[in-house]
Design a protein around this motif. Sequence first.
Motif, PDB file in Angstrom:
ATOM      1  N   ALA A 202     -16.600  22.177 -48.279  1.00 31.20           N
ATOM      2  CA  ALA A 202     -16.398  21.174 -47.235  1.00 31.20           C
ATOM      3  C   ALA A 202     -15.028  21.283 -46.581  1.00 31.20           C
ATOM      4  O   ALA A 202     -14.831  20.771 -45.476  1.00 31.20           O
ATOM      5  N   VAL A 203     -14.067  21.923 -47.247  1.00 32.11           N
ATOM      6  CA  VAL A 203     -12.687  21.985 -46.771  1.00 32.11           C
ATOM      7  C   VAL A 203     -12.228  23.439 -46.744  1.00 32.11           C
ATOM      8  O   VAL A 203     -12.522  24.210 -47.668  1.00 32.11           O
ATOM      9  N   ARG A 204     -11.491  23.809 -45.702  1.00 30.39           N
ATOM     10  CA  ARG A 204     -10.918  25.153 -45.632  1.00 30.39           C
ATOM     11  C   ARG A 204      -9.840  25.313 -46.696  1.00 30.39           C
ATOM     12  O   ARG A 204      -9.054  24.395 -46.925  1.00 30.39           O
TER      13      ARG A 204
ATOM     14  N   GLY B 294      -9.808  21.122 -35.133  1.00 27.78           N
ATOM     15  CA  GLY B 294      -8.524  21.783 -34.936  1.00 27.78           C
ATOM     16  C   GLY B 294      -7.973  21.500 -33.550  1.00 27.78           C
ATOM     17  O   GLY B 294      -8.546  20.743 -32.769  1.00 27.78           O
ATOM     18  N   LEU B 295      -6.842  22.140 -33.241  1.00 30.29           N
ATOM     19  CA  LEU B 295      -6.156  21.873 -31.984  1.00 30.29           C
ATOM     20  C   LEU B 295      -5.959  23.145 -31.158  1.00 30.29           C
ATOM     21  O   LEU B 295      -6.248  23.176 -29.969  1.00 30.29           O
ATOM     22  N   LEU B 296      -5.459  24.178 -31.772  1.00 30.04           N
ATOM     23  CA  LEU B 296      -5.122  25.404 -31.055  1.00 30.04           C
ATOM     24  C   LEU B 296      -6.275  26.403 -31.103  1.00 30.04           C
ATOM     25  O   LEU B 296      -7.015  26.468 -32.079  1.00 30.04           O
ATOM     26  N   LEU B 297      -6.369  27.200 -30.044  1.00 36.10           N
ATOM     27  CA  LEU B 297      -7.484  28.133 -29.931  1.00 36.10           C
ATOM     28  C   LEU B 297      -7.140  29.550 -30.365  1.00 36.10           C
ATOM     29  O   LEU B 297      -7.995  30.419 -30.369  1.00 36.10           O
ATOM     30  N   ASP B 298      -5.888  29.806 -30.699  1.00 40.52           N
ATOM     31  CA  ASP B 298      -5.547  31.109 -31.270  1.00 40.52           C
ATOM     32  C   ASP B 298      -4.494  30.917 -32.353  1.00 40.52           C
ATOM     33  O   ASP B 298      -3.988  29.812 -32.558  1.00 40.52           O
TER      34      ASP B 298
ATOM     35  N   MET C  92      -7.727   1.940 -36.685  1.00 47.82           N
ATOM     36  CA  MET C  92      -8.904   2.795 -36.585  1.00 47.82           C
ATOM     37  C   MET C  92      -9.405   2.884 -35.147  1.00 47.82           C
ATOM     38  O   MET C  92      -9.836   3.946 -34.692  1.00 47.82           O
ATOM     39  N   ALA C  93      -9.364   1.782 -34.417  1.00 48.10           N
ATOM     40  CA  ALA C  93      -9.802   1.805 -33.021  1.00 48.10           C
ATOM     41  C   ALA C  93      -8.936   2.754 -32.196  1.00 48.10           C
ATOM     42  O   ALA C  93      -9.421   3.438 -31.286  1.00 48.10           O
ATOM     43  N   ARG C  94      -7.645   2.795 -32.515  1.00 50.67           N
ATOM     44  CA  ARG C  94      -6.734   3.663 -31.758  1.00 50.67           C
ATOM     45  C   ARG C  94      -6.823   5.117 -32.175  1.00 50.67           C
ATOM     46  O   ARG C  94      -6.721   6.019 -31.327  1.00 50.67           O
ATOM     47  N   TYR C  95      -7.022   5.382 -33.480  1.00 50.45           N
ATOM     48  CA  TYR C  95      -6.785   6.750 -33.960  1.00 50.45           C
ATOM     49  C   TYR C  95      -7.923   7.383 -34.763  1.00 50.45           C
ATOM     50  O   TYR C  95      -7.816   8.557 -35.115  1.00 50.45           O
ATOM     51  N   ALA C  96      -8.998   6.662 -35.057  1.00 47.50           N
ATOM     52  CA  ALA C  96     -10.065   7.261 -35.868  1.00 47.50           C
ATOM     53  C   ALA C  96     -10.658   8.491 -35.185  1.00 47.50           C
ATOM     54  O   ALA C  96     -10.824   9.548 -35.811  1.00 47.50           O
ATOM     55  N   LEU C  97     -10.990   8.372 -33.897  1.00 43.19           N
ATOM     56  CA  LEU C  97     -11.617   9.492 -33.196  1.00 43.19           C
ATOM     57  C   LEU C  97     -10.671  10.685 -33.049  1.00 43.19           C
ATOM     58  O   LEU C  97     -11.035  11.813 -33.417  1.00 43.19           O
ATOM     59  N   PRO C  98      -9.441  10.505 -32.524  1.00 45.82           N
ATOM     60  CA  PRO C  98      -8.584  11.682 -32.394  1.00 45.82           C
ATOM     61  C   PRO C  98      -8.227  12.327 -33.731  1.00 45.82           C
ATOM     62  O   PRO C  98      -8.113  13.552 -33.818  1.00 45.82           O
ATOM     63  N   SER C  99      -8.057  11.522 -34.780  1.00 44.36           N
ATOM     64  CA  SER C  99      -7.727  12.129 -36.069  1.00 44.36           C
ATOM     65  C   SER C  99      -8.914  12.904 -36.618  1.00 44.36           C
ATOM     66  O   SER C  99      -8.745  14.019 -37.138  1.00 44.36           O
ATOM     67  N   ALA C 100     -10.128  12.361 -36.494  1.00 39.43           N
ATOM     68  CA  ALA C 100     -11.316  13.090 -36.955  1.00 39.43           C
ATOM     69  C   ALA C 100     -11.500  14.366 -36.146  1.00 39.43           C
ATOM     70  O   ALA C 100     -11.890  15.415 -36.683  1.00 39.43           O
ATOM     71  N   GLU C 101     -11.215  14.303 -34.856  1.00 41.75           N
ATOM     72  CA  GLU C 101     -11.323  15.485 -33.996  1.00 41.75           C
ATOM     73  C   GLU C 101     -10.346  16.574 -34.427  1.00 41.75           C
ATOM     74  O   GLU C 101     -10.723  17.749 -34.565  1.00 41.75           O
ATOM     75  N   VAL C 102      -9.096  16.190 -34.657  1.00 37.32           N
ATOM     76  CA  VAL C 102      -8.091  17.177 -35.066  1.00 37.32           C
ATOM     77  C   VAL C 102      -8.442  17.772 -36.425  1.00 37.32           C
ATOM     78  O   VAL C 102      -8.362  18.987 -36.626  1.00 37.32           O
TER      79      VAL C 102
END
Length: 231
Positions: free
Chosen positions: A142-144, A200-204, A186-196
């Motif tokens: 489940a985790v890298r 991830g953030l960077l593409l290379d 959670m309303a402010r940061y749940a989605l962006p933290s789950a996304e990151v």
Amino acid sequence: MRSATPSDDADLTARARIRDAALARFAADGFGAPLRAIAADAGVSPALVIHHFGSKDGLRHACDEQVRRIVAEGKEPVYGAPGGHPDRADMFALLADVERYGVPTLYLLRVFQAGGDLARELVDDMVELTRTTLADGVASGAVRPSRDEDARARYLVMLTLGALVVDQALHPADPGDTGGFIRGYMARYALPSAEVFTEGLLLDATMLDAVAATWPAPTDPTPTDPPRTRT
């Protein structure tokens, strides 16, 4: 004062009721909160508080242990138990019930803001717990895996605590609604933290390669290791 803290005791015995009242009062007012106020919140006499815990320090210790247990309970659905990925139903249940963590979270922030040996001990406990649960997640797929598992665990703890401290400073919790602090966070940061965390953030790997060349993972990492420079 309303306590939203989970309890070991299904019927909230006097000891558990006092402990939960102390957690809520310390979270709202800090560790200078008088014993009489805690006793009043629990609906008992100050003498009964002393009977169960011996002293205010003893009551603080019981609160610390309860918060440690609550932190341990919350980790597994996020990182995944051994043998499989996180259960989605468990994850949804955890997110739907986040406000019950308002009191213990604010209590932890009081500890960290106060600093000292207790704060260091609790951070070390959280780092070890995070390292163990991440290892379970790696084992389950489940985790890298990380180049430095210990450093990653410590960074995640520091990242989480730092974000909570700053958010509490910008959006102070209402002592009468400690769950509101968690709901707002959670309303402010749940989605962006789950996304990151998920995408991830960077593409290379340019930044990763540069950082790994400048600050390679130490063979015996410690929080105080100095930065390593390229030779």
